[in-house]
Design a protein around this motif. Structure first.
Motif, PDB file in Angstrom:
ATOM      1  N   ASP A  51       0.808  -1.220   0.000  1.00 11.49           N
ATOM      2  CA  ASP A  51       0.000   0.000   0.000  1.00 11.49           C
ATOM      3  C   ASP A  51       0.843   1.273   0.000  1.00 11.49           C
ATOM      4  N   VAL A  52       2.151   1.162   0.198  1.00 10.03           N
ATOM      5  CA  VAL A  52       3.035   2.331   0.142  1.00 10.03           C
ATOM      6  C   VAL A  52       3.367   2.592  -1.324  1.00 10.03           C
ATOM      7  N   PRO A  53       3.146   3.826  -1.824  1.00  9.69           N
ATOM      8  CA  PRO A  53       3.425   4.101  -3.234  1.00  9.69           C
ATOM      9  C   PRO A  53       4.893   3.845  -3.604  1.00  9.69           C
ATOM     10  N   VAL A  54       5.100   3.353  -4.816  1.00  6.75           N
ATOM     11  CA  VAL A  54       6.459   3.133  -5.322  1.00  6.75           C
ATOM     12  C   VAL A  54       7.115   4.498  -5.492  1.00  6.75           C
ATOM     13  N   ARG A  55       8.323   4.601  -5.005  1.00  5.74           N
ATOM     14  CA  ARG A  55       9.084   5.852  -5.126  1.00  5.74           C
ATOM     15  C   ARG A  55      10.244   5.617  -6.064  1.00  5.74           C
ATOM     16  N   SER A  56      10.531   6.616  -6.892  1.00  4.37           N
ATOM     17  CA  SER A  56      11.659   6.533  -7.808  1.00  4.37           C
ATOM     18  C   SER A  56      12.727   7.541  -7.398  1.00  4.37           C
ATOM     19  N   VAL A  57      13.975   7.118  -7.517  1.00  2.00           N
ATOM     20  CA  VAL A  57      15.121   7.990  -7.280  1.00  2.00           C
ATOM     21  C   VAL A  57      15.894   8.036  -8.594  1.00  2.00           C
ATOM     22  N   VAL A  58      16.084   9.238  -9.108  1.00  2.00           N
ATOM     23  CA  VAL A  58      16.823   9.419 -10.346  1.00  2.00           C
ATOM     24  C   VAL A  58      18.145  10.106 -10.004  1.00  2.00           C
ATOM     25  N   VAL A  59      19.237   9.471 -10.412  1.00  2.00           N
ATOM     26  CA  VAL A  59      20.585   9.993 -10.147  1.00  2.00           C
ATOM     27  C   VAL A  59      21.179  10.436 -11.480  1.00  2.00           C
ATOM     28  N   CYS A  60      21.468  11.733 -11.588  1.00  2.00           N
ATOM     29  CA  CYS A  60      22.043  12.329 -12.802  1.00  2.00           C
ATOM     30  C   CYS A  60      23.083  13.365 -12.391  1.00  2.00           C
ATOM     31  N   PRO A  61      23.950  13.777 -13.319  1.00  4.43           N
ATOM     32  CA  PRO A  61      24.930  14.804 -12.987  1.00  4.43           C
ATOM     33  C   PRO A  61      24.293  16.159 -12.694  1.00  4.43           C
ATOM     34  N   SER A  62      23.173  16.467 -13.363  1.00  6.77           N
ATOM     35  CA  SER A  62      22.475  17.732 -13.134  1.00  6.77           C
ATOM     36  C   SER A  62      21.046  17.577 -13.628  1.00  6.77           C
ATOM     37  N   PHE A  63      20.202  18.536 -13.258  1.00  4.76           N
ATOM     38  CA  PHE A  63      18.800  18.484 -13.634  1.00  4.76           C
ATOM     39  C   PHE A  63      18.350  19.824 -14.180  1.00  4.76           C
ATOM     40  N   ALA A  64      17.584  19.785 -15.254  1.00  4.25           N
ATOM     41  CA  ALA A  64      17.021  20.997 -15.844  1.00  4.25           C
ATOM     42  C   ALA A  64      15.910  21.523 -14.948  1.00  4.25           C
ATOM     43  N   ALA A  65      15.672  22.819 -15.023  1.00  2.00           N
ATOM     44  CA  ALA A  65      14.643  23.449 -14.190  1.00  2.00           C
ATOM     45  C   ALA A  65      13.272  22.812 -14.415  1.00  2.00           C
ATOM     46  N   LEU A  66      12.954  22.461 -15.662  1.00  4.51           N
ATOM     47  CA  LEU A  66      11.661  21.853 -15.961  1.00  4.51           C
ATOM     48  C   LEU A  66      11.517  20.482 -15.298  1.00  4.51           C
ATOM     49  N   THR A  67      12.587  19.717 -15.265  1.00  2.09           N
ATOM     50  CA  THR A  67      12.565  18.409 -14.611  1.00  2.09           C
ATOM     51  C   THR A  67      12.371  18.576 -13.107  1.00  2.09           C
ATOM     52  N   ILE A  68      13.037  19.552 -12.528  1.00  7.79           N
ATOM     53  CA  ILE A  68      12.896  19.816 -11.091  1.00  7.79           C
ATOM     54  C   ILE A  68      11.467  20.248 -10.774  1.00  7.79           C
ATOM     55  N   ALA A  69      10.894  21.096 -11.620  1.00  7.54           N
ATOM     56  CA  ALA A  69       9.508  21.537 -11.406  1.00  7.54           C
ATOM     57  C   ALA A  69       8.544  20.356 -11.485  1.00  7.54           C
ATOM     58  N   ALA A  70       8.755  19.453 -12.434  1.00  9.34           N
ATOM     59  CA  ALA A  70       7.891  18.272 -12.557  1.00  9.34           C
ATOM     60  C   ALA A  70       8.025  17.383 -11.328  1.00  9.34           C
ATOM     61  N   ALA A  71       9.246  17.188 -10.855  1.00  9.29           N
ATOM     62  CA  ALA A  71       9.467  16.366  -9.660  1.00  9.29           C
ATOM     63  C   ALA A  71       8.808  17.010  -8.442  1.00  9.29           C
ATOM     64  N   THR A  72       8.867  18.325  -8.362  1.00  3.05           N
ATOM     65  CA  THR A  72       8.230  19.042  -7.263  1.00  3.05           C
ATOM     66  C   THR A  72       6.723  18.820  -7.276  1.00  3.05           C
ATOM     67  N   ALA A  73       6.136  18.872  -8.468  1.00  2.00           N
ATOM     68  CA  ALA A  73       4.692  18.670  -8.587  1.00  2.00           C
ATOM     69  C   ALA A  73       4.285  17.260  -8.157  1.00  2.00           C
ATOM     70  N   LEU A  74       5.125  16.278  -8.442  1.00  2.00           N
ATOM     71  CA  LEU A  74       4.826  14.901  -8.049  1.00  2.00           C
ATOM     72  C   LEU A  74       5.004  14.689  -6.553  1.00  2.00           C
ATOM     73  N   GLY A  75       5.966  15.361  -5.964  1.00  2.00           N
ATOM     74  CA  GLY A  75       6.219  15.241  -4.536  1.00  2.00           C
ATOM     75  C   GLY A  75       7.298  14.219  -4.221  1.00  2.00           C
ATOM     76  N   PRO A  76       7.952  14.361  -3.060  1.00  2.00           N
ATOM     77  CA  PRO A  76       9.069  13.494  -2.696  1.00  2.00           C
ATOM     78  C   PRO A  76       8.675  12.047  -2.411  1.00  2.00           C
ATOM     79  N   ASP A  77       7.398  11.786  -2.188  1.00  2.00           N
ATOM     80  CA  ASP A  77       6.967  10.404  -1.975  1.00  2.00           C
ATOM     81  C   ASP A  77       6.882   9.628  -3.280  1.00  2.00           C
ATOM     82  N   ARG A  78       6.924  10.323  -4.404  1.00  2.00           N
ATOM     83  CA  ARG A  78       6.869   9.668  -5.712  1.00  2.00           C
ATOM     84  C   ARG A  78       8.197   9.726  -6.451  1.00  2.00           C
ATOM     85  N   LEU A  79       8.911  10.864  -6.330  1.00  2.00           N
ATOM     86  CA  LEU A  79      10.119  11.048  -7.124  1.00  2.00           C
ATOM     87  C   LEU A  79      11.131  11.899  -6.380  1.00  2.00           C
TER      88      LEU A  79
END
Length: 195
Positions: free
Chosen positions: A102-130
């Motif tokens: 029942d705990v949602p699957v969480r993803s961790v993405v490891v990259c050298p850097s992240f674009a602002a749009l990717t960070i905004a999308a991750a923020t919208a999903l929340g830390p419990d998802r991404l």
């Protein structure tokens, strides 16, 4: 073994050493991190690690190259959607995994850097998802060859825009505009109030 990810662009660290160091250091960033499977064939690609966290939730870890953060994030979300319905079966096959379906699957993405749009999308999903983690070479190597930095959510401290996520402030005008918006004088305002 999965195709090598060239996170470092640094010939001094092989792809095997890179993967080993990421695996060893992730428990610092994901409480209770324990690897359940490595290099798992998921939906149309490989998942570097399937792990569990302290809550018994499934955590997927995917590595991405420089300039491919958005693609890595999309892969992570697609793999999470693929893994979620399988957790119940994994619990039946190996009850000792102590997973909580029942705990949602969480993803961790490891990259050298992240674009602002990717960070905004991750923020919208929340830390419990991404969760996004920047992984860069560090010199001198204090605790290994890599520095790991969780990427903070965007606009976390910014107050919400007026009317977004909150009840609108009532105004005497049906349009929702305020006296300030219309730049009305007192006399002009009285005309509206009398109607």
């Amino acid at each position: 073994m999965a195709e090598a990810v060239g996170i470092l662009m640094d010939a001094s660290l092989s792809s095997e050493a890179l993967r080993r160091e990421v695996r060893e250091r992730l428990p610092e960033l994901v409480p209770g991190f324990r690897v359940l499977a490595e290099d798992l064939l998921g939906d149309g690609g490989r998942i570097e690690w399937v792990a569990a966290d302290a809550r018994g939730g499934v955590v997927l870890v995917l590595l991405g190259d420089a300039g491919e953060c958005a693609e890595a994030m999309v892969r992570a979300l697609a793999q999470a959607a693929w893994v979620a319905p399988r957790i119940q079966d994994w619990v039946k096959l190996a009850p000792g995994l102590d997973l909580q379906p029942d705990v949602p699957v969480r993803s961790v993405v490891v990259c050298p850097s992240f674009a602002a749009l990717t960070i905004a999308a991750a923020t919208a999903l929340g830390p419990d998802r991404l969760q996004l983690i920047a992984c860069r070479p560090q010199r001198p190597a204090a605790n290994g060859n890599l520095a790991f930095e969780p990427v903070p959510a965007t606009d976390a401290a910014r107050p919400p825009l007026p009317g977004v996520g909150s009840a609108p402030t009532p105004t005497p005008f049906r349009s929702g505009l305020t006296e300030h918006d219309l730049n009305l004088s007192r006399e002009e305002r009285r005309q509206f109030e009398s109607r």
